[in-house]
Design a protein around this motif. Structure first.
Motif, short mmCIF file in Angstrom:
data_model
loop_
_atom_site.label_atom_id
_atom_site.label_comp_id
_atom_site.label_asym_id
_atom_site.label_seq_id
_atom_site.Cartn_x
_atom_site.Cartn_y
_atom_site.Cartn_z
N LYS A 88 0.72 -1.67 -0.28
CA LYS A 88 -0.09 -0.19 -0.01
C LYS A 88 0.78 1.22 -0.07
CE LYS A 88 -0.74 -0.06 5.27
NZ LYS A 88 -1.25 -0.43 6.14
N GLU A 89 0.24 2.63 -0.60
CA GLU A 89 0.76 4.11 -0.37
C GLU A 89 1.39 3.92 0.86
OE1 GLU A 89 0.04 8.19 -1.93
OE2 GLU A 89 -1.22 6.70 -2.10
N ARG A 90 2.92 4.08 0.94
CA ARG A 90 3.10 4.63 2.46
C ARG A 90 3.12 3.08 3.46
NH1 ARG A 90 1.19 10.60 4.51
NH2 ARG A 90 2.47 9.83 5.74
N GLY A 91 3.30 2.82 2.73
CA GLY A 91 3.68 1.77 3.87
C GLY A 91 5.00 0.77 3.69
N SER A 92 5.10 -0.06 4.53
CA SER A 92 6.42 -0.92 4.40
C SER A 92 6.53 -2.03 4.81
CB SER A 92 8.25 -0.16 5.80
OG SER A 92 6.54 0.22 7.00
N VAL A 93 7.56 -2.90 4.44
CA VAL A 93 7.19 -4.64 5.55
C VAL A 93 7.72 -4.36 6.44
CG1 VAL A 93 8.65 -6.87 4.83
CG2 VAL A 93 8.00 -4.67 2.90
N MET A 94 9.53 -3.41 6.93
CA MET A 94 9.86 -3.70 8.42
C MET A 94 9.62 -1.97 8.90
SD MET A 94 13.19 -5.73 8.61
CE MET A 94 13.30 -7.30 7.72
N ARG A 95 9.16 -1.98 9.87
CA ARG A 95 8.65 -1.06 10.51
C ARG A 95 9.81 -0.99 11.70
NH1 ARG A 95 3.63 2.73 10.54
NH2 ARG A 95 3.46 1.30 12.33
N LEU A 96 10.99 -0.46 12.14
CA LEU A 96 11.88 -0.33 13.18
C LEU A 96 12.19 1.08 13.99
CD1 LEU A 96 13.74 -3.06 11.96
CD2 LEU A 96 11.78 -3.65 13.29
N ILE A 97 11.63 1.54 14.77
CA ILE A 97 11.45 3.01 15.52
C ILE A 97 12.46 2.63 17.06
CG2 ILE A 97 10.12 4.53 16.37
CD1 ILE A 97 9.94 3.98 13.00
N GLY A 98 13.78 3.46 16.90
CA GLY A 98 13.85 3.31 17.50
C GLY A 98 15.35 2.28 17.90
N PRO A 99 15.25 1.17 17.63
CA PRO A 99 16.14 0.28 18.75
C PRO A 99 17.34 0.02 18.61
CG PRO A 99 15.70 -0.43 15.61
CD PRO A 99 15.32 1.07 15.88
N GLN A 100 17.79 -0.15 19.81
CA GLN A 100 19.17 0.26 19.84
C GLN A 100 20.43 -0.24 19.68
OE1 GLN A 100 19.71 2.92 23.39
NE2 GLN A 100 17.38 2.64 22.32
N VAL A 101 19.95 -2.10 19.36
CA VAL A 101 20.76 -2.47 18.27
C VAL A 101 20.45 -3.51 17.80
CG1 VAL A 101 22.53 -5.07 18.89
CG2 VAL A 101 22.46 -2.71 20.41
N LEU A 102 20.27 -4.00 16.41
CA LEU A 102 19.28 -3.91 14.97
C LEU A 102 20.56 -4.88 14.20
CD1 LEU A 102 16.76 -4.28 13.32
CD2 LEU A 102 17.48 -2.53 12.21
N THR A 103 19.83 -5.87 13.65
CA THR A 103 20.81 -6.54 12.69
C THR A 103 19.58 -6.82 12.11
OG1 THR A 103 22.56 -7.58 13.96
CG2 THR A 103 21.96 -8.88 12.21
N VAL A 104 19.59 -6.61 10.36
CA VAL A 104 18.67 -7.72 9.56
C VAL A 104 19.47 -7.84 8.79
CG1 VAL A 104 16.86 -7.16 8.04
CG2 VAL A 104 16.67 -6.04 10.32
N GLU A 105 19.27 -9.19 8.27
CA GLU A 105 20.49 -10.40 7.36
C GLU A 105 19.45 -11.22 6.72
OE1 GLU A 105 23.62 -10.72 9.59
OE2 GLU A 105 23.00 -12.46 10.89
N ASN A 106 20.80 -11.62 5.32
CA ASN A 106 20.06 -12.60 4.19
C ASN A 106 18.44 -12.60 4.25
OD1 ASN A 106 23.26 -13.41 4.40
ND2 ASN A 106 22.92 -14.05 6.63
N CYS A 107 17.89 -11.62 4.54
CA CYS A 107 16.51 -11.77 4.47
C CYS A 107 16.03 -11.20 2.74
CB CYS A 107 15.71 -10.29 5.07
SG CYS A 107 15.50 -10.60 7.18
#
Length: 187
Positions: A88-107
């Motif tokens: 949808k318009e202005r949508g997102s698959v991942m919405r991640l607001i304010g994580p202190q430590v984040l790893t997104v890999e091999n997706c």
């Protein structure tokens, strides 16, 4: 799966799950909106999951405010596949607001987030965030607050799956995704 306001989980692990044909969010830990540094889960692992045809957000995690006495959340998202999600318009698959430590890999993002973003990340320069080795096929852009989040290669390969009709999004052996270890790991 949902975290509600005023609840706090020490650890949440979501592995080998299929979320499909949903009109709402799949994983929503974004109930704390007071912006005083509270969040719903401290240590979160989302691994080897498939998300198929979701109208809502597959992953929504929120930590607002800047309370220095709280050090989380710590989020790891790896080997997940998103097919036809949140276009949808202005949508997102991942919405991640304010994580202190984040790893997104091999997706693997396949035809997802086209109306907005694949990943919408709101991070500060001092937070430890890393997005690496992901495939974005016919999908939205990455939206980050700083230029530090994307630390590894991003790819644009047409995915080939073992059996998508049966919701098995394991990459076909020998395909570009399989060679790069992107997408689901064989169980």
């Amino acid at each position: 799966m949902k975290g509600t306001k005023a609840t706090f989980a020490e650890s949440v692990t979501i592995r080998n799950c299929l979320f499909r044909d949903l009109s709402g969010d799949a994983i929503n830990y974004a109930a704390e909106k007071d912006d005083i540094g509270r969040y719903n889960a401290d240590d979160m692992l989302i691994e080897n999951c498939s998300f198929y045809r979701l109208l809502g957000l597959p992953i929504n995690i929120y930590r607002g405010g800047s309370d220095e006495s709280t050090a989380g959340p710590y989020i790891t998202i790896r080997h997940c596949t998103f097919v036809d999600c949140c276009n949808k318009e202005r949508g997102s698959v991942m919405r991640l607001i304010g994580p202190q430590v984040l790893t997104v890999e091999n997706c693997n993002f396949d035809n997802s987030g086209r109306g907005g973003a694949t990943i919408r990340l709101d991070e500060a320069t001092w937070e430890k965030v890393r997005i690496a080795n992901c495939n974005l096929w016919n999908s939205g852009r990455m939206m980050t607050t700083t230029s530090q989040a994307i630390q590894g290669k991003m790819y644009n390969f047409r995915p080939a799956y073992i059996n998508a009709e049966a919701y098995d999004y394991t990459p076909v052996e020998g395909s570009e995704l399989e060679k790069l270890s992107i997408g689901l790991k064989k169980k």
